[in-house]
Design an enzyme around this catalytic site. Structure first.
Site, PDB file in Angstrom:
ATOM      1  N   CYS A 256      -1.794   8.191   4.332  1.00 23.22           N
ATOM      2  CA  CYS A 256      -1.887   7.972   2.891  1.00 23.22           C
ATOM      3  C   CYS A 256      -3.240   8.370   2.342  1.00 23.22           C
ATOM      4  CB  CYS A 256      -1.576   6.520   2.562  1.00 23.22           C
ATOM      5  SG  CYS A 256      -2.606   5.346   3.464  1.00 23.22           S
TER       6      CYS A 256
ATOM      7  N   GLU B 219       0.882  -1.168   0.000  1.00 20.97           N
ATOM      8  CA  GLU B 219       0.000   0.000   0.000  1.00 20.97           C
ATOM      9  C   GLU B 219       0.914   1.211   0.000  1.00 20.97           C
ATOM     10  OE1 GLU B 219      -1.705   3.246   0.761  1.00 20.97           O
ATOM     11  OE2 GLU B 219      -1.356   2.487   2.776  1.00 20.97           O
TER      12      GLU B 219
END
Length: 500
Positions: A282, A248
């Site tokens: 993120c 990720e």
């Protein structure tokens, strides 16, 4: 009081044999939160040895026994959420309520993954041959390398470790060494919950000492969360030896504010997405495209609400935003803002709010940055496209919804996005137009739920999704290996059997 940092290898807490290691408070850099010594490459090898030795026994246990360990660990996390959450806030810089909430989120993740013990096990298929049925079963992959970032020092490790453990895999874990204390706390919870020796091994090591985690042939999979640049480097190295990777990666998450949006509500959600956790996540809202018809009113609402949000000591009551993780990160962002939107910059961008280091009483020298809003002239601008991982929100005024969606989908990232509208048609348009892993309608771009798949498109992700039942779904991998399924940490390989 400074906590002594040790490593957890083969079921034993052992001191590091490498260089000195310390973790300091980003709000008060003179305060040492935890200290010890780094693990060496020899200790990383010992951790892999322990994980490989424990793999067969752990994988052979019934799911119910593995689930019981996860549930006990969750209970320990819940019991310690207040103390450990405040430690998280002191070490990482997010506010105390955010830190406590993160520890509770880790507990919820363990609890959800423990429910795999009462779910279906494999599938039965019809066979084209008479007198035969085909059963698809899943088996543990084996040893998993786990590399986690600083910004969610217990939630992200939990959503990687819990699925790997429930499905019978063993782990070698290298946390971000800037925030090692919560890694120790999560490991303590699992140890106290009765996790057998060698099933999870914690090594706080510099990358230079942890190369075996990406090359040892006994490592059957690797999971990583971090920057796109580093993730691609890891994936490349693992590809050379056939280790599948799930990663990720970065994000530059847009919000779209259309003319029919509830502007006060949209402003609240955008500010939450941009500045909670100091923008260091993120999924943070880092850019917003707003149609010209409501742009002035929306910008005014942003600035009005922002004045009511307090930046300061993350352990103090009523604080909305704490410091950034370190001086280097903060100073790089300041330099970028000066270059791109400061006095004398000719890029056409302008700072509307913030862009400076605030004075925080009692936290002198802390790595604080004011929450910053910058108006950019077009979607090609540096601040519209580059991830800063900081409390900086870029705003672009556009003419209409079509231009807003075009701006939102511009660039290489595709993790999360949000659209604010009262129009069902516009919501459907957003689904069709925006190539992102997660789309929010009338809510901030940040957020992840334990039972829902998580991951991005484009430069924001590599390999399968994480969390939820996606942790057991079959998914092809682009790497040159024979692994064919299992996600997240490559938890389980599907195998087929035929019964005649």
């Amino acid at each position: 009081m400074t906590v002594l940092l040790t490593h957890y290898i083969g079921g034993q807490w052992v001191p590091g044999e490498g260089d000195a290691l310390s973790s300091t408070s980003p709000a008060r850099p003179d305060v040492v939160v935890a200290a010890g010594r780094f693990a060496t490459s020899a200790q990383v090898d010992q951790a892999i040895d322990a994980a490989a030795e424990a793999a067969t026994g752990w994988g052979a246990l019934p799911y119910a026994e593995r689930a019981a360990v996860l549930n006990r660990a969750a209970a320990i996390l819940r019991d310690n959420s207040e103390a450990w959450g405040r430690e998280l806030a002191e070490e990482e810089g997010k506010t105390a309520p955010e830190g406590i909430g993160e520890v509770l989120r880790a507990a919820a993740i363990f609890e959800f993954q423990a429910t795999e013990a009462v779910r279906e096990a494999g599938e039965i298929y019809h066979s084209p041959r008479p007198g035969e049925r085909i059963e698809v079963v899943r088996k543990p992959v084996g040893v998993v390398s786990m590399i986690t970032p600083f910004n969610f020092p217990i939630a992200i490790p939990a959503w990687k470790a819990a699925p790997a453990l429930i499905h019978g895999n063993t782990i070698v874990w290298k946390p971000a060494h800037s925030v090692p204390l919560l890694a120790v706390r999560m490991t303590q919870a699992l140890d106290q919950a009765g996790l057998p020796a060698g099933v999870l091994n914690l090594v706080i090591a510099p990358s230079s000492e942890a190369g075996a985690m990406q090359s040892d042939p006994r490592v059957r999979a690797l999971t990583f969360t971090g920057s796109t640049r580093v993730g691609r480097m890891i994936a490349s190295q693992c590809a050379s030896v056939g280790i599948p990777v799930q990663a990720e990666l970065g994000g530059k998450n847009p919000a779209v504010v259309l003319a029919d949006a509830d502007l006060p509500y949209a402003a609240t959600q955008v500010l939450n997405g941009a500045f909670n956790s100091t923008g260091q996540k993120c999924t943070a809202t880092s850019r917003v495209a707003v149609v010209r018809e409501v742009a002035d009113a929306f910008l005014a609402e942003l600035q009005t609400q922002l004045r009511g949000r307090v930046t300061g000591d993350p352990l103090a009551e009523g604080v909305a935003m704490g410091p950034m993780i370190d001086a280097r990160s903060r100073d790089e962002v300041l330099a970028t803002l000066t270059q791109q939107a400061g006095p004398g910059a000719d890029s056409g961008a302008r700072i509307l709010v913030g862009g400076a280091i605030p004075d925080i009483e009692g936290c002198e020298g802390g790595y604080f940055l004011e929450p910053t809003i910058v108006e950019v002239p077009d979607r090609e601008h540096y601040l519209w496209n580059e991830e800063l991982f900081a409390p900086v929100l870029s705003v672009l005024i556009v003419e209409d919804a079509d231009e807003a969606f075009a701006a939102a989908e511009f660039g290489e990232y595709g993790l999360s996005a949000a659209v604010f509208t009262d129009s069902l048609s516009a919501s459907f348009d957003a689904v069709d137009r925006l190539d992102v892993g997660i789309l929010h309608v009338n809510s901030e771009t940040a957020g992840a739920d334990p039972h829902v798949p998580f991951g991005g498109a484009g430069a924001s992700g590599y390999g399968p999704k994480e969390q939820g039942r996606a942790a057991v779904s079959s998914s092809p991998t682009p790497l040159p290996s024979t692994w064919e399924g299992g996600l997240d940490e490559r938890q389980r390989e599907p195998r087929s059997r035929r019964y005649s």
